[in-house]
Design an enzyme around this catalytic site. Structure first.
Site, PDB file in Angstrom:
ATOM      1  N   ASN A  37       0.820  -1.215   0.000  1.00  0.00           N
ATOM      2  CA  ASN A  37       0.000   0.000   0.000  1.00  0.00           C
ATOM      3  C   ASN A  37       0.855   1.267   0.000  1.00  0.00           C
ATOM      4  O   ASN A  37       1.665   1.483   0.902  1.00  0.00           O
ATOM      5  CB  ASN A  37      -0.897  -0.016   1.250  1.00  0.00           C
ATOM      6  CG  ASN A  37      -2.108   0.878   1.109  1.00  0.00           C
ATOM      7  OD1 ASN A  37      -2.363   1.444   0.045  1.00  0.00           O
ATOM      8  ND2 ASN A  37      -2.873   0.998   2.191  1.00  0.00           N
ATOM      9  N   HIS A 122     -14.564  -5.082  11.122  1.00  0.00           N
ATOM     10  CA  HIS A 122     -14.243  -3.733  11.596  1.00  0.00           C
ATOM     11  C   HIS A 122     -15.519  -2.982  11.949  1.00  0.00           C
ATOM     12  O   HIS A 122     -16.495  -3.045  11.212  1.00  0.00           O
ATOM     13  CB  HIS A 122     -13.546  -2.931  10.502  1.00  0.00           C
ATOM     14  CG  HIS A 122     -12.117  -3.288  10.311  1.00  0.00           C
ATOM     15  ND1 HIS A 122     -11.173  -2.393   9.896  1.00  0.00           N
ATOM     16  CD2 HIS A 122     -11.464  -4.469  10.474  1.00  0.00           C
ATOM     17  CE1 HIS A 122      -9.997  -2.995   9.815  1.00  0.00           C
ATOM     18  NE2 HIS A 122     -10.140  -4.255  10.154  1.00  0.00           N
ATOM     19  N   ARG A 147     -13.434  -5.690  15.723  1.00  0.00           N
ATOM     20  CA  ARG A 147     -12.417  -4.688  16.081  1.00  0.00           C
ATOM     21  C   ARG A 147     -13.091  -3.329  16.112  1.00  0.00           C
ATOM     22  O   ARG A 147     -13.719  -2.939  15.121  1.00  0.00           O
ATOM     23  CB  ARG A 147     -11.309  -4.688  15.020  1.00  0.00           C
ATOM     24  CG  ARG A 147     -10.176  -3.737  15.326  1.00  0.00           C
ATOM     25  CD  ARG A 147      -9.264  -3.506  14.129  1.00  0.00           C
ATOM     26  NE  ARG A 147      -9.643  -2.302  13.413  1.00  0.00           N
ATOM     27  CZ  ARG A 147      -8.833  -1.624  12.594  1.00  0.00           C
ATOM     28  NH1 ARG A 147      -7.614  -2.059  12.363  1.00  0.00           N
ATOM     29  NH2 ARG A 147      -9.247  -0.544  11.973  1.00  0.00           N
ATOM     30  N   TYR A 159      -6.473   7.837  12.847  1.00  0.00           N
ATOM     31  CA  TYR A 159      -6.099   6.943  11.748  1.00  0.00           C
ATOM     32  C   TYR A 159      -7.085   5.776  11.642  1.00  0.00           C
ATOM     33  O   TYR A 159      -7.399   5.118  12.631  1.00  0.00           O
ATOM     34  CB  TYR A 159      -4.691   6.395  11.973  1.00  0.00           C
ATOM     35  CG  TYR A 159      -4.255   5.421  10.899  1.00  0.00           C
ATOM     36  CD1 TYR A 159      -3.715   5.882   9.711  1.00  0.00           C
ATOM     37  CD2 TYR A 159      -4.416   4.053  11.076  1.00  0.00           C
ATOM     38  CE1 TYR A 159      -3.329   4.994   8.723  1.00  0.00           C
ATOM     39  CE2 TYR A 159      -4.036   3.160  10.092  1.00  0.00           C
ATOM     40  CZ  TYR A 159      -3.487   3.636   8.922  1.00  0.00           C
ATOM     41  OH  TYR A 159      -3.117   2.756   7.939  1.00  0.00           O
ATOM     42  N   ASP A 210      -7.168  -1.726  17.753  1.00  0.00           N
ATOM     43  CA  ASP A 210      -5.893  -1.469  17.082  1.00  0.00           C
ATOM     44  C   ASP A 210      -5.353  -0.113  17.527  1.00  0.00           C
ATOM     45  O   ASP A 210      -6.002   0.913  17.328  1.00  0.00           O
ATOM     46  CB  ASP A 210      -6.125  -1.477  15.555  1.00  0.00           C
ATOM     47  CG  ASP A 210      -4.839  -1.550  14.760  1.00  0.00           C
ATOM     48  OD1 ASP A 210      -3.768  -1.294  15.340  1.00  0.00           O
ATOM     49  OD2 ASP A 210      -4.910  -1.845  13.555  1.00  0.00           O
ATOM     50  N   HIS A 212      -2.511   1.052  16.422  1.00  0.00           N
ATOM     51  CA  HIS A 212      -1.792   1.578  15.251  1.00  0.00           C
ATOM     52  C   HIS A 212      -0.447   2.195  15.610  1.00  0.00           C
ATOM     53  O   HIS A 212      -0.116   3.293  15.145  1.00  0.00           O
ATOM     54  CB  HIS A 212      -2.647   2.619  14.511  1.00  0.00           C
ATOM     55  CG  HIS A 212      -3.799   2.038  13.776  1.00  0.00           C
ATOM     56  ND1 HIS A 212      -3.670   1.121  12.767  1.00  0.00           N
ATOM     57  CD2 HIS A 212      -5.132   2.233  13.891  1.00  0.00           C
ATOM     58  CE1 HIS A 212      -4.848   0.786  12.300  1.00  0.00           C
ATOM     59  NE2 HIS A 212      -5.762   1.436  12.956  1.00  0.00           N
ATOM     60  N   GLU A 236      -3.887  -4.534  19.406  1.00  0.00           N
ATOM     61  CA  GLU A 236      -3.006  -4.705  18.253  1.00  0.00           C
ATOM     62  C   GLU A 236      -2.040  -3.527  18.150  1.00  0.00           C
ATOM     63  O   GLU A 236      -2.436  -2.373  18.364  1.00  0.00           O
ATOM     64  CB  GLU A 236      -3.899  -4.767  17.017  1.00  0.00           C
ATOM     65  CG  GLU A 236      -3.166  -4.760  15.696  1.00  0.00           C
ATOM     66  CD  GLU A 236      -4.156  -4.784  14.540  1.00  0.00           C
ATOM     67  OE1 GLU A 236      -5.306  -5.237  14.730  1.00  0.00           O
ATOM     68  OE2 GLU A 236      -3.777  -4.338  13.453  1.00  0.00           O
ATOM     69  N   GLU A 262       1.869  -6.505  11.639  1.00  0.00           N
ATOM     70  CA  GLU A 262       1.354  -6.275  10.283  1.00  0.00           C
ATOM     71  C   GLU A 262       2.343  -5.519   9.402  1.00  0.00           C
ATOM     72  O   GLU A 262       2.229  -5.567   8.186  1.00  0.00           O
ATOM     73  CB  GLU A 262      -0.014  -5.588  10.305  1.00  0.00           C
ATOM     74  CG  GLU A 262       0.018  -4.134  10.706  1.00  0.00           C
ATOM     75  CD  GLU A 262      -1.350  -3.467  10.664  1.00  0.00           C
ATOM     76  OE1 GLU A 262      -2.325  -4.084  11.104  1.00  0.00           O
ATOM     77  OE2 GLU A 262      -1.428  -2.331  10.177  1.00  0.00           O
ATOM     78  N   ARG A 283       0.904 -11.026  13.178  1.00  0.00           N
ATOM     79  CA  ARG A 283       0.013 -10.517  12.135  1.00  0.00           C
ATOM     80  C   ARG A 283       0.630 -10.420  10.748  1.00  0.00           C
ATOM     81  O   ARG A 283      -0.015  -9.998   9.797  1.00  0.00           O
ATOM     82  CB  ARG A 283      -0.514  -9.138  12.551  1.00  0.00           C
ATOM     83  CG  ARG A 283      -1.480  -9.265  13.677  1.00  0.00           C
ATOM     84  CD  ARG A 283      -2.237  -8.026  14.015  1.00  0.00           C
ATOM     85  NE  ARG A 283      -2.681  -7.165  12.955  1.00  0.00           N
ATOM     86  CZ  ARG A 283      -3.745  -7.390  12.185  1.00  0.00           C
ATOM     87  NH1 ARG A 283      -4.454  -8.475  12.353  1.00  0.00           N
ATOM     88  NH2 ARG A 283      -4.074  -6.525  11.248  1.00  0.00           N
ATOM     89  N   HIS A 312      -3.071 -10.115   9.112  1.00  0.00           N
ATOM     90  CA  HIS A 312      -3.568  -8.845   8.577  1.00  0.00           C
ATOM     91  C   HIS A 312      -4.444  -9.139   7.357  1.00  0.00           C
ATOM     92  O   HIS A 312      -4.062  -9.973   6.528  1.00  0.00           O
ATOM     93  CB  HIS A 312      -2.358  -7.998   8.175  1.00  0.00           C
ATOM     94  CG  HIS A 312      -2.669  -6.600   7.804  1.00  0.00           C
ATOM     95  ND1 HIS A 312      -1.832  -5.851   7.024  1.00  0.00           N
ATOM     96  CD2 HIS A 312      -3.712  -5.802   8.112  1.00  0.00           C
ATOM     97  CE1 HIS A 312      -2.338  -4.637   6.866  1.00  0.00           C
ATOM     98  NE2 HIS A 312      -3.482  -4.585   7.517  1.00  0.00           N
ATOM     99  N   ASP A 316      -6.428  -3.414   1.501  1.00  0.00           N
ATOM    100  CA  ASP A 316      -5.298  -3.143   0.612  1.00  0.00           C
ATOM    101  C   ASP A 316      -4.462  -4.395   0.360  1.00  0.00           C
ATOM    102  O   ASP A 316      -3.460  -4.343  -0.354  1.00  0.00           O
ATOM    103  CB  ASP A 316      -4.417  -2.010   1.166  1.00  0.00           C
ATOM    104  CG  ASP A 316      -4.031  -2.197   2.620  1.00  0.00           C
ATOM    105  OD1 ASP A 316      -4.864  -1.908   3.502  1.00  0.00           O
ATOM    106  OD2 ASP A 316      -2.905  -2.654   2.870  1.00  0.00           O
ATOM    107  N   GLU A 339      -8.273 -11.428  10.049  1.00  0.00           N
ATOM    108  CA  GLU A 339      -8.946 -10.149   9.806  1.00  0.00           C
ATOM    109  C   GLU A 339      -9.692 -10.211   8.479  1.00  0.00           C
ATOM    110  O   GLU A 339      -9.159 -10.718   7.490  1.00  0.00           O
ATOM    111  CB  GLU A 339      -7.909  -9.014   9.766  1.00  0.00           C
ATOM    112  CG  GLU A 339      -8.518  -7.629   9.586  1.00  0.00           C
ATOM    113  CD  GLU A 339      -7.474  -6.514   9.619  1.00  0.00           C
ATOM    114  OE1 GLU A 339      -6.274  -6.797   9.402  1.00  0.00           O
ATOM    115  OE2 GLU A 339      -7.859  -5.361   9.876  1.00  0.00           O
ATOM    116  N   TRP A 402       8.375   6.708  16.308  1.00  0.00           N
ATOM    117  CA  TRP A 402       8.352   5.291  16.609  1.00  0.00           C
ATOM    118  C   TRP A 402       7.284   4.624  15.794  1.00  0.00           C
ATOM    119  O   TRP A 402       6.481   5.256  15.137  1.00  0.00           O
ATOM    120  CB  TRP A 402       8.131   5.027  18.086  1.00  0.00           C
ATOM    121  CG  TRP A 402       6.978   5.764  18.679  1.00  0.00           C
ATOM    122  CD1 TRP A 402       5.656   5.475  18.560  1.00  0.00           C
ATOM    123  CD2 TRP A 402       7.061   6.940  19.487  1.00  0.00           C
ATOM    124  NE1 TRP A 402       4.908   6.376  19.252  1.00  0.00           N
ATOM    125  CE2 TRP A 402       5.739   7.298  19.830  1.00  0.00           C
ATOM    126  CE3 TRP A 402       8.115   7.720  19.946  1.00  0.00           C
ATOM    127  CZ2 TRP A 402       5.448   8.422  20.615  1.00  0.00           C
ATOM    128  CZ3 TRP A 402       7.815   8.811  20.719  1.00  0.00           C
ATOM    129  CH2 TRP A 402       6.484   9.161  21.057  1.00  0.00           C
TER     130      TRP A 402
END
Ligand code: EZ4
Ligand code: CO
Length: 402
Positions: A37, A122, A147, A159, A210, A212, A236, A262, A283, A312, A316, A339, A402
């Site tokens: 992606n 989701h 999730r 996000y 998640d 992220h 996650e 992921e 993942r 994952h 995408d 997922e 990070w």
């Protein structure tokens, strides 16, 4: 058997997908997903300039040797572009082998360990109320695991939370947009979300969340601890995981299960995480993790430490990756969950698929190989357009490092 030709098909039925097609002198072809992606063309060049010329004339049956050839032979190991390219080749070769032997991929991976694949859906909302309603809607669709992501006061579009009536799609056309993030607001709000979810949905559903990669290890430890009463299936990417030792801090504070990986692409991303049992689910998907051959080794390594798969499966990742993942999920002993975000309708004009959703699980037809086909003429009707994932800044403007 000999590989006679291989080509890369790039198309955008709603979003960009890169597909590798490997053809043989016996008329059998194989497909592999090569979609990374926001960096699609880097993988296209890696395949077209470096891998495809070396594939021509090789025997596609020797999957292990070809995997090692592309991994070790390049001298430059690991990295998402490299491992996605190798993953696409590997998937295509397993697809060819299944078709040549007239048997589904899962049969080549040891046969079925289960008849269906547990999936999670989701549910997103711009605020807690909307997120709870979205989760209720998923449960009405039969999902047994959901999730949940939510916007919060002062942060309505974190996000992955789409705007109203928008599809879930973090990559936007053109250059990256900038998103802003406030960890202190998030730390206060996320327990309220799960408190509400448990109160409204009850205990009879697996809840996932998640993060992220937005937290430091100590912030993530706080989240894991604060969410403990809500009995999550997992949190996650509480941290990015590059500092594997950072996960020790989360573990020391909380028994909330952790899923990570992921954005990983190598078995070496997991050595500390696995051997110290710092995570519960890994993942890394087939497409970005060097394909089936590499993931078999990672899954076997994980199984020694009671760690399970949680691949994952965002939109995408193409239907080729999803189908191959379902074969893998059916076969592997230490399967955890898959997922599942349904692709847009238009994707199925280009790709025909062997899987279907039913009451919280994915089922697979008995098809040789992976079982996905691509309509190359249709694919031409949906040309590539550049798209990028967002960049993330703290609310004071600082880029996340990070
Ligand atoms: O950010 O697939 O768990 N799923 C996710 C996804 C990923 C995108 C990146 O391409 O975190 O939304
Ligand atoms: Co994620």
């Amino acid at each position: 058997m000999k590989i006679t030709k291989a080509k890369v098909i790039v198309c955008r039925p709603g979003r960009n997908f890169v597909t590798l097609k490997v053809l043989t002198d016996e008329g059998i072809f194989g497909l592999g997903d090569a979609t990374l992606n926001g960096r699609e063309k880097a993988v296209v060049a890696y395949l077209e300039e470096h891998c495809i010329p070396a594939l021509i004339g090789k025997d596609p049956q020797n999957i292990e040797d070809l995997w090692q050839y592309f991994y070790r032979g390049a001298y430059w190991k690991r990295g998402p572009v490299t491992m996605t390219a190798i993953g696409a080749i590997d998937m295509a070769l397993w697809d060819i082998k299944g078709k040549a032997l007239d048997t589904p991929l899962y049969n080549l991976l040891g046969g079925k360990s289960r008849e269906q694949v547990l999936v999670y859906a989701h549910a997103n909302g711009q605020n807690i109320r909307a997120a709870v309603e979205a989760a209720q809607a998923r449960m009405e669709e039969g999902f047994k695991a959901v999730r949940v992501q939510s916007g919060f006061p002062g942060m309505s579009h974190p996000y992955g939370v789409p705007g109203e009536d928008e599809d879930y799609e973090p990559a936007q056309r053109g250059l990256p947009v900038t998103e802003y993030w406030d960890t202190s607001k998030y730390l206060k709000s996320v327990p309220r979300l799960f408190d509400k979810l448990r109160a409204e949905l009850g205990d009879n559903v697996h809840l996932l969340h998640d993060v992220h990669h937005r937290c430091t290890p100590s912030e993530a430890a706080l989240i894991a601890k604060r969410l403990e009463p809500y009995d999550l299936f997992w949190i996650e990417d509480p941290v990015s995981g590059e500092l594997q030792e950072g996960l020790r801090m989360i573990r020391a504070q909380s028994a909330t299960p952790v899923a990570i990986g992921e954005v990983f692409n190598s078995i070496y991303d997991y050595t500390t995480l696995f051997t110290e049992q710092l995570i519960n689910y890994f993942r890394m998907p087939l497409v970005h993790g060097g394909g089936i051959t590499h993931l078999q080794k990672v899954a076997a390594f994980a199984s020694v430490y009671h760690i399970r798969t949680g691949f994952h499966g965002a939109t995408d990742l193409s239907p080729v990756n999803l189908a191959a993942s379902i074969h893998f999920d059916l076969a592997v002993n230490n399967f955890g969950i898959q997922e599942y975000m349904p692709h847009q309708e238009v994707v199925h004009e280009v790709f025909t698929v062997p899987y279907r959703y039913q009451e919280g699980v994915l089922l697979l037809d008995e098809v040789p190989g992976i079982g996905v086909d691509i309509d190359e003429e249709k694919a031409k009707q949906y040309p590539y357009q550049m798209a990028s994932l967002p960049v993330n800044r703290k609310s004071d403007g600082t880029m996340f490092y990070w």
